[in-house]
Design a protein around this motif. Sequence first.
Motif, PDB file in Angstrom:
ATOM      1  N   ASP A  30       0.750  -1.257  -0.058  1.00  0.00           N
ATOM      2  CA  ASP A  30       0.114  -0.243   0.032  1.00  0.00           C
ATOM      3  C   ASP A  30       1.254   1.445   0.088  1.00  0.00           C
ATOM      4  O   ASP A  30       0.426   2.206  -0.180  1.00  0.00           O
ATOM      5  CB  ASP A  30      -0.798  -0.193   0.987  1.00  0.00           C
ATOM      6  N   ARG A  31       1.984   1.395  -0.457  1.00  0.00           N
ATOM      7  CA  ARG A  31       3.492   2.469  -0.415  1.00  0.00           C
ATOM      8  C   ARG A  31       2.890   3.299  -1.598  1.00  0.00           C
ATOM      9  O   ARG A  31       2.488   2.095  -2.836  1.00  0.00           O
ATOM     10  CB  ARG A  31       4.587   2.415  -0.003  1.00  0.00           C
ATOM     11  N   VAL A  32       2.881   4.218  -1.826  1.00  0.00           N
ATOM     12  CA  VAL A  32       2.457   4.770  -3.140  1.00  0.00           C
ATOM     13  C   VAL A  32       3.752   4.817  -4.056  1.00  0.00           C
ATOM     14  O   VAL A  32       4.342   6.055  -3.563  1.00  0.00           O
ATOM     15  CB  VAL A  32       1.465   5.883  -3.144  1.00  0.00           C
ATOM     16  N   ALA A  33       3.564   4.750  -4.859  1.00  0.00           N
ATOM     17  CA  ALA A  33       5.116   4.918  -5.689  1.00  0.00           C
ATOM     18  C   ALA A  33       4.164   5.541  -7.292  1.00  0.00           C
ATOM     19  O   ALA A  33       3.687   5.184  -7.995  1.00  0.00           O
ATOM     20  CB  ALA A  33       5.627   3.819  -6.167  1.00  0.00           C
ATOM     21  N   ILE A  34       5.561   6.693  -7.589  1.00  0.00           N
ATOM     22  CA  ILE A  34       5.678   7.311  -9.207  1.00  0.00           C
ATOM     23  C   ILE A  34       6.218   7.045  -9.661  1.00  0.00           C
ATOM     24  O   ILE A  34       7.745   6.688  -9.494  1.00  0.00           O
ATOM     25  CB  ILE A  34       5.211   9.081  -9.033  1.00  0.00           C
ATOM     26  N   VAL A  35       6.053   6.158 -11.530  1.00  0.00           N
ATOM     27  CA  VAL A  35       7.405   5.408 -11.604  1.00  0.00           C
ATOM     28  C   VAL A  35       7.777   6.510 -12.871  1.00  0.00           C
ATOM     29  O   VAL A  35       6.471   6.768 -13.714  1.00  0.00           O
ATOM     30  CB  VAL A  35       6.841   4.148 -12.129  1.00  0.00           C
ATOM     31  N   THR A  36       8.493   7.184 -13.684  1.00  0.00           N
ATOM     32  CA  THR A  36       8.397   7.537 -15.201  1.00  0.00           C
ATOM     33  C   THR A  36       8.788   6.467 -15.686  1.00  0.00           C
ATOM     34  O   THR A  36      10.193   5.885 -15.628  1.00  0.00           O
ATOM     35  CB  THR A  36       9.293   9.009 -15.000  1.00  0.00           C
ATOM     36  N   GLY A  37       8.590   6.876 -17.239  1.00  0.00           N
ATOM     37  CA  GLY A  37       9.225   5.845 -18.363  1.00  0.00           C
ATOM     38  C   GLY A  37       8.315   4.968 -17.963  1.00  0.00           C
ATOM     39  O   GLY A  37       9.402   3.779 -18.256  1.00  0.00           O
ATOM     40  N   ALA A  38       7.075   4.789 -17.913  1.00  0.00           N
ATOM     41  CA  ALA A  38       6.231   3.216 -17.009  1.00  0.00           C
ATOM     42  C   ALA A  38       6.057   2.379 -18.183  1.00  0.00           C
ATOM     43  O   ALA A  38       5.519   1.110 -17.328  1.00  0.00           O
ATOM     44  CB  ALA A  38       5.198   3.842 -16.243  1.00  0.00           C
ATOM     45  N   ALA A  39       6.076   2.829 -19.097  1.00  0.00           N
ATOM     46  CA  ALA A  39       5.345   1.955 -20.184  1.00  0.00           C
ATOM     47  C   ALA A  39       6.103   0.589 -20.482  1.00  0.00           C
ATOM     48  O   ALA A  39       5.415  -0.014 -21.192  1.00  0.00           O
ATOM     49  CB  ALA A  39       4.663   2.919 -21.637  1.00  0.00           C
ATOM     50  N   ARG A  40       7.296   1.000 -20.780  1.00  0.00           N
ATOM     51  CA  ARG A  40       8.113  -0.189 -21.318  1.00  0.00           C
ATOM     52  C   ARG A  40       9.778  -0.157 -20.406  1.00  0.00           C
ATOM     53  O   ARG A  40       9.946   0.897 -19.639  1.00  0.00           O
ATOM     54  CB  ARG A  40       8.139   0.305 -22.448  1.00  0.00           C
ATOM     55  N   GLY A  41      10.049  -0.595 -20.527  1.00  0.00           N
ATOM     56  CA  GLY A  41      11.901  -1.292 -19.742  1.00  0.00           C
ATOM     57  C   GLY A  41      12.254  -1.686 -18.863  1.00  0.00           C
ATOM     58  O   GLY A  41      11.196  -1.926 -17.961  1.00  0.00           O
ATOM     59  N   ILE A  42      13.189  -0.568 -18.336  1.00  0.00           N
ATOM     60  CA  ILE A  42      13.249  -0.865 -16.685  1.00  0.00           C
ATOM     61  C   ILE A  42      12.092   0.143 -16.294  1.00  0.00           C
ATOM     62  O   ILE A  42      11.838  -0.305 -15.191  1.00  0.00           O
ATOM     63  CB  ILE A  42      13.973   0.356 -16.701  1.00  0.00           C
ATOM     64  N   GLY A  43      11.313   0.953 -16.194  1.00  0.00           N
ATOM     65  CA  GLY A  43       9.939   1.503 -15.795  1.00  0.00           C
ATOM     66  C   GLY A  43       8.979   0.439 -16.072  1.00  0.00           C
ATOM     67  O   GLY A  43       8.568   0.289 -14.534  1.00  0.00           O
ATOM     68  N   LEU A  44       9.025   0.007 -17.060  1.00  0.00           N
ATOM     69  CA  LEU A  44       7.940  -1.146 -17.482  1.00  0.00           C
ATOM     70  C   LEU A  44       8.062  -2.402 -15.546  1.00  0.00           C
ATOM     71  O   LEU A  44       7.558  -3.278 -14.873  1.00  0.00           O
ATOM     72  CB  LEU A  44       7.403  -1.888 -18.163  1.00  0.00           C
ATOM     73  N   ALA A  45       9.433  -3.381 -16.016  1.00  0.00           N
ATOM     74  CA  ALA A  45       9.857  -3.879 -14.582  1.00  0.00           C
ATOM     75  C   ALA A  45       9.272  -3.042 -13.508  1.00  0.00           C
ATOM     76  O   ALA A  45       9.343  -4.610 -12.641  1.00  0.00           O
ATOM     77  CB  ALA A  45      11.613  -4.352 -15.171  1.00  0.00           C
ATOM     78  N   ALA A  46       9.686  -2.104 -13.137  1.00  0.00           N
ATOM     79  CA  ALA A  46       9.530  -1.710 -12.365  1.00  0.00           C
ATOM     80  C   ALA A  46       8.636  -1.914 -11.717  1.00  0.00           C
ATOM     81  O   ALA A  46       8.347  -2.235  -9.882  1.00  0.00           O
ATOM     82  CB  ALA A  46      10.659  -0.144 -11.939  1.00  0.00           C
ATOM     83  N   VAL A  47       7.195  -1.623 -12.834  1.00  0.00           N
ATOM     84  CA  VAL A  47       6.062  -1.632 -11.694  1.00  0.00           C
ATOM     85  C   VAL A  47       5.747  -2.641 -11.583  1.00  0.00           C
ATOM     86  O   VAL A  47       4.919  -2.794 -10.893  1.00  0.00           O
ATOM     87  CB  VAL A  47       4.959  -0.703 -13.537  1.00  0.00           C
ATOM     88  N   ARG A  48       5.467  -3.360 -12.860  1.00  0.00           N
ATOM     89  CA  ARG A  48       5.701  -5.142 -12.427  1.00  0.00           C
ATOM     90  C   ARG A  48       6.395  -5.564 -10.704  1.00  0.00           C
ATOM     91  O   ARG A  48       5.149  -6.137  -9.671  1.00  0.00           O
ATOM     92  CB  ARG A  48       6.497  -6.390 -13.371  1.00  0.00           C
ATOM     93  N   ARG A  49       7.601  -5.652 -10.499  1.00  0.00           N
ATOM     94  CA  ARG A  49       8.015  -5.384  -8.843  1.00  0.00           C
ATOM     95  C   ARG A  49       7.505  -4.840  -7.806  1.00  0.00           C
ATOM     96  O   ARG A  49       7.917  -5.501  -6.665  1.00  0.00           O
ATOM     97  CB  ARG A  49       9.253  -4.912  -9.080  1.00  0.00           C
ATOM     98  N   LEU A  50       7.294  -3.576  -8.288  1.00  0.00           N
ATOM     99  CA  LEU A  50       6.611  -2.785  -6.873  1.00  0.00           C
ATOM    100  C   LEU A  50       5.724  -3.422  -7.273  1.00  0.00           C
ATOM    101  O   LEU A  50       4.440  -3.384  -5.459  1.00  0.00           O
ATOM    102  CB  LEU A  50       6.420  -1.614  -7.404  1.00  0.00           C
ATOM    103  N   CYS A  51       4.796  -3.289  -7.958  1.00  0.00           N
ATOM    104  CA  CYS A  51       3.217  -4.469  -8.003  1.00  0.00           C
ATOM    105  C   CYS A  51       3.443  -5.088  -7.040  1.00  0.00           C
ATOM    106  O   CYS A  51       2.408  -5.911  -6.123  1.00  0.00           O
ATOM    107  CB  CYS A  51       2.657  -4.625  -8.749  1.00  0.00           C
ATOM    108  N   GLN A  52       4.546  -6.470  -7.367  1.00  0.00           N
ATOM    109  CA  GLN A  52       3.896  -7.635  -6.240  1.00  0.00           C
ATOM    110  C   GLN A  52       4.647  -6.949  -4.789  1.00  0.00           C
ATOM    111  O   GLN A  52       4.021  -8.309  -4.061  1.00  0.00           O
ATOM    112  CB  GLN A  52       5.682  -8.397  -7.118  1.00  0.00           C
ATOM    113  N   ASP A  53       5.102  -6.735  -4.778  1.00  0.00           N
ATOM    114  CA  ASP A  53       5.358  -5.788  -3.190  1.00  0.00           C
ATOM    115  C   ASP A  53       4.075  -5.073  -2.168  1.00  0.00           C
ATOM    116  O   ASP A  53       4.164  -4.879  -1.006  1.00  0.00           O
ATOM    117  CB  ASP A  53       6.115  -4.687  -3.039  1.00  0.00           C
ATOM    118  N   GLY A  54       2.780  -5.213  -3.721  1.00  0.00           N
ATOM    119  CA  GLY A  54       1.432  -4.936  -3.119  1.00  0.00           C
ATOM    120  C   GLY A  54       2.456  -3.198  -3.317  1.00  0.00           C
ATOM    121  O   GLY A  54       0.785  -2.332  -2.190  1.00  0.00           O
TER     122      GLY A  54
END
Length: 257
Positions: free
Chosen positions: A11-35
């Motif tokens: 439930d922490r809130v993150a802003i990820v820029t460049g989130a649609a692909r590449g490293i940003g997308l991997a970060a979105v997925r990884r942070l979502c795994q942590d909830g």
Amino acid sequence: MTPMPDPALKDRVAIVTGAARGIGLAAVRRLCQDGARVVAFDRPEADFSAALAAGQVAAHRGDVVEAADWHAAIALGVSLGGRIDILFNNAGIGGAIANVLDYPEDDFDRVMAVNVKGVYLGLKHVGRHMQANGSGVIVNTSSVSGFGGSGNIFGYAASKFAVNGMTKSAAVALASQGVRVLALCPSPTATEMMFQLERRISPDDPEAARPRLAQGIPMGRYGTPEEVAEVLAFLVSDRAAFMTGALVPVDGGTLAK
Ligand SMILES: NC(=O)c1ccc[n+]([C@@H]2O[C@H](COP(=O)([O-])OP(=O)(O)OC[C@H]3O[C@@H](n4cnc5c(N)ncnc54)[C@H](O)[C@@H]3O)[C@@H](O)[C@H]2O)c1
């Protein structure tokens, strides 16, 4: 290897820029795994479908170079969970492949705008929000190119030196306010940014350029976006609570040379 979820990020809130692909997308997925709940910030024309499928994700279409788009991203994050806890200040572009003498002025301006001004605006506006809350962590995406002369990517290298400098200055300024600031410094990573470079270097056979580009990496291969995102997940967690101002290589040994 499946990463271990970190319950503290739930439930922490993150802003990820460049989130649609590449490293940003991997970060979105990884942070979502942590909830975590994520604001996926990318250009209006980007395809947000993969990011939106990752979990509790809201799409924010904008440009990191525009302060108004940062204010809107913060407002969206606050609507998701009351505050912004994490900023992955990651959007970046490569620009021209040329040395200082041939480097086009337009490319210089655009690379500096996205890679430097964009990162500065995130530090400034999200940093102010975190300072008011008394906590938060910002991770900027730098590069191994921010450490040594790179003859043929003049503007990009200059921009990543600037990211390193902004990271350290912001870390020092905000350390006593509960806000940590770090940089991730990847070597070539298997994303569209590298694939575009391969196509430009070797249009007829892009994959032929890969061994040449990877030969400067002691491990002899590109990193993966997931390997970068895994280090991000550590840096934004409470396990890294005493880390700030560090420029953290994720580079298969490149900066050890
Ligand atoms: N791929 C590599 O080899 C590598 C190595 C070191 C550092 N990096 C850095 O990692 C970061 C991410 O790169 P990547 O490899 O995932 O590249 P990528 O090109 O695959 O993704 C970059 C994303 O940023 C977005 N973006 C670009 N300009 C933007 C803007 N003005 N506003 C909002 N979004 C914008 C793009 O639409 C894209 O979705 C960059 O800062 C890059 O410099 C990449």
